[in-house]
Design a protein around this motif. Structure first.
Motif, PDB file in Angstrom:
ATOM      1  N   GLY A 125      37.832  -2.011 -69.108  1.00  0.00           N
ATOM      2  CA  GLY A 125      36.657  -1.606 -69.865  1.00  0.00           C
ATOM      3  C   GLY A 125      36.580  -2.274 -71.228  1.00  0.00           C
ATOM      4  N   VAL A 126      37.705  -2.337 -71.924  1.00  0.00           N
ATOM      5  CA  VAL A 126      37.728  -2.991 -73.237  1.00  0.00           C
ATOM      6  C   VAL A 126      37.446  -4.485 -73.082  1.00  0.00           C
ATOM      7  N   THR A 127      38.083  -5.096 -72.085  1.00  0.00           N
ATOM      8  CA  THR A 127      37.840  -6.527 -71.832  1.00  0.00           C
ATOM      9  C   THR A 127      36.369  -6.781 -71.527  1.00  0.00           C
ATOM     10  N   PHE A 128      35.820  -5.914 -70.684  1.00  0.00           N
ATOM     11  CA  PHE A 128      34.405  -6.033 -70.334  1.00  0.00           C
ATOM     12  C   PHE A 128      33.530  -5.756 -71.553  1.00  0.00           C
ATOM     13  N   GLY A 129      33.944  -4.772 -72.379  1.00  0.00           N
ATOM     14  CA  GLY A 129      33.192  -4.467 -73.588  1.00  0.00           C
ATOM     15  C   GLY A 129      33.176  -5.630 -74.558  1.00  0.00           C
ATOM     16  N   VAL A 130      34.302  -6.335 -74.641  1.00  0.00           N
ATOM     17  CA  VAL A 130      34.365  -7.531 -75.488  1.00  0.00           C
ATOM     18  C   VAL A 130      33.373  -8.574 -74.986  1.00  0.00           C
ATOM     19  N   TYR A 131      33.369  -8.781 -73.668  1.00  0.00           N
ATOM     20  CA  TYR A 131      32.441  -9.743 -73.064  1.00  0.00           C
ATOM     21  C   TYR A 131      30.990  -9.357 -73.359  1.00  0.00           C
ATOM     22  N   ILE A 132      30.675  -8.064 -73.160  1.00  0.00           N
ATOM     23  CA  ILE A 132      29.310  -7.585 -73.376  1.00  0.00           C
ATOM     24  C   ILE A 132      28.919  -7.709 -74.851  1.00  0.00           C
ATOM     25  N   SER A 133      29.831  -7.293 -75.740  1.00  0.00           N
ATOM     26  CA  SER A 133      29.524  -7.344 -77.179  1.00  0.00           C
ATOM     27  C   SER A 133      29.282  -8.764 -77.650  1.00  0.00           C
ATOM     28  N   ASN A 134      30.118  -9.692 -77.190  1.00  0.00           N
ATOM     29  CA  ASN A 134      29.961 -11.085 -77.608  1.00  0.00           C
ATOM     30  C   ASN A 134      28.704 -11.714 -77.018  1.00  0.00           C
ATOM     31  N   ARG A 135      28.312 -11.237 -75.836  1.00  0.00           N
ATOM     32  CA  ARG A 135      27.127 -11.820 -75.205  1.00  0.00           C
ATOM     33  C   ARG A 135      25.838 -11.153 -75.695  1.00  0.00           C
ATOM     34  N   ALA A 136      25.854  -9.823 -75.817  1.00  0.00           N
ATOM     35  CA  ALA A 136      24.637  -9.109 -76.207  1.00  0.00           C
ATOM     36  C   ALA A 136      24.412  -9.139 -77.712  1.00  0.00           C
ATOM     37  N   GLY A 137      25.500  -9.184 -78.483  1.00  0.00           N
ATOM     38  CA  GLY A 137      25.374  -9.203 -79.932  1.00  0.00           C
ATOM     39  C   GLY A 137      25.550  -7.819 -80.539  1.00  0.00           C
ATOM     40  N   ALA A 138      25.913  -7.790 -81.811  1.00  0.00           N
ATOM     41  CA  ALA A 138      26.206  -6.523 -82.500  1.00  0.00           C
ATOM     42  C   ALA A 138      24.969  -5.647 -82.633  1.00  0.00           C
ATOM     43  N   GLU A 139      23.782  -6.256 -82.795  1.00  0.00           N
ATOM     44  CA  GLU A 139      22.562  -5.452 -82.950  1.00  0.00           C
ATOM     45  C   GLU A 139      22.246  -4.698 -81.662  1.00  0.00           C
ATOM     46  N   ALA A 140      22.349  -5.372 -80.526  1.00  0.00           N
ATOM     47  CA  ALA A 140      22.094  -4.710 -79.234  1.00  0.00           C
ATOM     48  C   ALA A 140      23.107  -3.603 -78.986  1.00  0.00           C
ATOM     49  N   MET A 141      24.363  -3.861 -79.341  1.00  0.00           N
ATOM     50  CA  MET A 141      25.394  -2.843 -79.150  1.00  0.00           C
ATOM     51  C   MET A 141      25.182  -1.669 -80.098  1.00  0.00           C
ATOM     52  N   GLY A 142      24.668  -1.945 -81.288  1.00  0.00           N
ATOM     53  CA  GLY A 142      24.334  -0.863 -82.212  1.00  0.00           C
ATOM     54  C   GLY A 142      23.223   0.014 -81.669  1.00  0.00           C
ATOM     55  N   LEU A 143      22.209  -0.628 -81.075  1.00  0.00           N
ATOM     56  CA  LEU A 143      21.104   0.116 -80.467  1.00  0.00           C
ATOM     57  C   LEU A 143      21.600   0.935 -79.274  1.00  0.00           C
ATOM     58  N   TYR A 144      22.483   0.351 -78.497  1.00  0.00           N
ATOM     59  CA  TYR A 144      23.059   1.049 -77.342  1.00  0.00           C
ATOM     60  C   TYR A 144      23.906   2.248 -77.802  1.00  0.00           C
ATOM     61  N   ASP A 165      15.589  -5.271 -73.009  1.00  0.00           N
ATOM     62  CA  ASP A 165      15.997  -5.548 -71.629  1.00  0.00           C
ATOM     63  C   ASP A 165      17.520  -5.588 -71.495  1.00  0.00           C
ATOM     64  N   THR A 166      18.194  -6.061 -72.532  1.00  0.00           N
ATOM     65  CA  THR A 166      19.666  -6.074 -72.511  1.00  0.00           C
ATOM     66  C   THR A 166      20.219  -4.654 -72.409  1.00  0.00           C
ATOM     67  N   CYS A 167      19.656  -3.740 -73.188  1.00  0.00           N
ATOM     68  CA  CYS A 167      20.087  -2.340 -73.125  1.00  0.00           C
ATOM     69  C   CYS A 167      19.781  -1.730 -71.750  1.00  0.00           C
ATOM     70  N   CYS A 168      18.631  -2.070 -71.191  1.00  0.00           N
ATOM     71  CA  CYS A 168      18.290  -1.571 -69.856  1.00  0.00           C
ATOM     72  C   CYS A 168      19.276  -2.076 -68.805  1.00  0.00           C
ATOM     73  N   ALA A 169      19.721  -3.319 -68.948  1.00  0.00           N
ATOM     74  CA  ALA A 169      20.701  -3.875 -68.010  1.00  0.00           C
ATOM     75  C   ALA A 169      22.017  -3.099 -68.087  1.00  0.00           C
ATOM     76  N   LEU A 170      22.443  -2.788 -69.319  1.00  0.00           N
ATOM     77  CA  LEU A 170      23.674  -2.014 -69.485  1.00  0.00           C
ATOM     78  C   LEU A 170      23.542  -0.626 -68.867  1.00  0.00           C
ATOM     79  N   VAL A 171      22.393  -0.006 -69.055  1.00  0.00           N
ATOM     80  CA  VAL A 171      22.160   1.336 -68.506  1.00  0.00           C
ATOM     81  C   VAL A 171      22.085   1.306 -66.987  1.00  0.00           C
TER      82      VAL A 171
END
Length: 523
Positions: free
Chosen positions: A26-45, A184-190
């Motif tokens: 999960g952490v590894t995947f979270g790193v991948y997602i954070s680096n790809r989606a960006g800090a702003e998208a992760m903040g919104l999520y 759309d990035t947040c929708c993909a995560l959801v």
């Protein structure tokens, strides 16, 4: 006591291994997602997650603990015919609250996104999240059943399967939808999470059907009424208190970005700071807590059984052991995180402020981890309502501090609020558990010796690696070797200083090896 300890240990080892695997992936995947989606998208999520957390609280409404306590009591009192009637009522209870929370979140998504979160990009994701609530609520009831009957490995199977589905589904959806922007990035995560929840729901349901058919009778309606009343007497007080606490936490998550904006930050930079803490630093801080969380969950039925039997000696023994091991473990983790925060931050989240927040929050690790174990032990002793009162007070204090400090001091005000609330919660919980159990505190062995050992370990090895001519080109391998060498030296120093004494080592040995007499009886 030994057989109970051994059973608890092996269940904890299995569940902790699965949890650690899940957390690692999960952490590894979270790193991948954070680096790809960006800090702003992760903040919104993360902002949406605060609202979703309250919806989850309403959906589950104390059902996991309620089921665990009722099933443990029925089995402990040799009345196993009451288990299935209780589970039928528990499933109906879970479905009712799951559907209620789903309807409320789906119907209120527009208002929540526009008015509360002040970001209409969250609306579609909130509506999608509503779909998962009835599934999670029912799964929580069945998970409580598996915990109660000491077959927690089935929960582990479900968790591993869910994580695997989530990763595959999210990566696929993200590759398609990320070009559509942050919404759309947040929708993909959801959506990835929804697919995983559906898969894990059906798997847990099948495992539950097989297990109950094999181990329990159907039971009669009268016993079901009795157990249903007992279930409500446990779940409803928990539900009411968790609603208040979760509502306060949700309010806190809404106030944080708003406070950051009032301190002079833009909306985007506020989300970036918020995402850096909640989606980057905290997952690393809480990563090793998988071991504590899994073990703590198994303490509930063990302590509940001891409480029914009025075995005060065993209760004090378990509490003492858990606090001792939790502090040794968490102090070591905190030392490693502080020492290697720069390397971890740069390796996992390059060109972000994650390393700074890891270093700032790492001293809280012992407080957080011990609080997790203490809360579980209080629930096992039937003190869950008092525990929730402390949690409510903690959440209320956090909201007040966030409201007052963040507009004036920005992100530093939020960090102070985290520190103050965590200290308050843990000190109150420990004081109450000491009062009801009569456990004796051993500050020298539990705190001072581990602190001394980890400071020496990190200082010596930091100097050694700095002065050494050995160069490791791979950053990940370098971090692993640094951490392993620190842990080994830390363990050796604990033995030398008797932070781990002969009794501890003998107890650990008994968990792995059967005594000769037991071996002779089995041959």
């Amino acid at each position: 006591m030994k057989s109970h300890a051994k059973q608890l240990f092996w269940n904890a080892l299995l569940l902790s291994s699965a949890s650690l695997l899940i957390r690692t992936v999960g952490v590894t995947f979270g790193v991948y997602i954070s680096n790809r989606a960006g800090a702003e998208a992760m903040g919104l999520y993360s902002l949406m997650s605060g609202v979703y957390g309250f919806a989850l609280t309403l959906a589950t409404s104390g059902i996991h603990l309620g089921v665990t306590r009722v099933v443990v009591d029925s089995v402990g009192e040799k009345k196993s015919e009451r288990v299935m009637p209780a589970m039928r009522r528990a499933s109906a209870y879970a479905l009712l609250f799951g559907l209620l929370s789903s309807v409320l979140l789906f119907g209120g998504a527009d208002f929540i996104g526009s008015v509360w979160l002040k970001d209409e990009r969250t609306i579609s994701s909130l509506r999608l999240l509503a779909i998962t609530l009835p599934l999670i609520s029912l799964s929580s009831a069945w998970s409580g059943y598996f915990t109660a009957v000491r077959r927690a490995y089935k929960n582990a199977i479900v968790q591993v399967t869910e994580q695997a589905i989530k990763i595959y589904a999210t990566m696929y959806l993200l590759s398609i939808m990320i070009r559509g922007g942050i919404e759309d990035t947040c929708c993909a995560l959801v959506l990835g999470g929804i697919v995983a929840e559906i898969g894990s729901f059906f798997l847990e349901f099948i495992l539950y059907l097989i297990d109950k058919k094999k181990n329990f009778k159907v039971g009669d309606r009268d016993s079901g009424r009795t157990e249903g009343k007992k279930l409500l007497s446990i779940t409803l007080p928990i539900a009411l208190t968790t609603y208040i606490r979760s509502g306060l936490i949700t309010l806190q998550h809404i106030l944080i970005p708003e406070g950051l904006r009032n301190s002079g930050a833009s909306h985007a930079s506020a989300l970036v700071a918020y995402g850096s803490i909640h989606s980057m630093a905290l997952p690393i801080i809480l990563y090793p807590a998988a071991l504590i969380s899994s073990f703590s969950g198994l303490l509930v039925p063990e302590l509940a059984e001891s409480s029914i039997q009025k075995n005060d000696v065993r209760i004090r023994y378990m509490i003492s052991r858990v606090w001792s091991l939790a502090l040794i473990f968490s102090i070591g983790v905190a030392g490693v995180l502080i020492c290697f925060s720069s390397e971890l931050g740069e390796a996992l989240y390059p060109d972000t402020e994650a390393a700074k927040y890891i270093r700032i929050l790492a001293p809280l690790v012992p407080i957080m981890y011990v609080d997790t174990a203490t809360d579980a032990m209080m629930k096992g002793l039937g003190e869950q309502v008092y525990s929730m009162k402390i949690n409510i007070a903690d959440a209320l204090i956090s909201v007040i501090l966030v409201w007052l400090l963040i507009p004036k001091y920005g992100i530093n005000g939020y960090i102070f609020a985290i520190y103050f609330s965590e200290f308050f919660n843990t000190v109150c919980s420990i004081a109450h558990l000491l009062s009801v159990s009569g456990t004796r505190v051993r500050l020298l062995k539990w705190i001072y010796k581990p602190l001394f050992c980890i400071v020496v370990s990190t200082t010596v090895l930091r100097a050694f690696w700095s002065l050494s001519s050995l160069q490791i080109p791979n950053t990940a391998l370098s971090i692993v070797l640094h951490c392993i060498s620190t842990v080994l030296l830390y363990g050796a120093l604990l033995v030398l200083t008797k932070g781990l004494d002969k009794e501890d080592l003998s107890w650990i040995k008994r968990l792995f090896y059967k005594p000769q007499a037991a071996l002779a009886n089995n041959t």
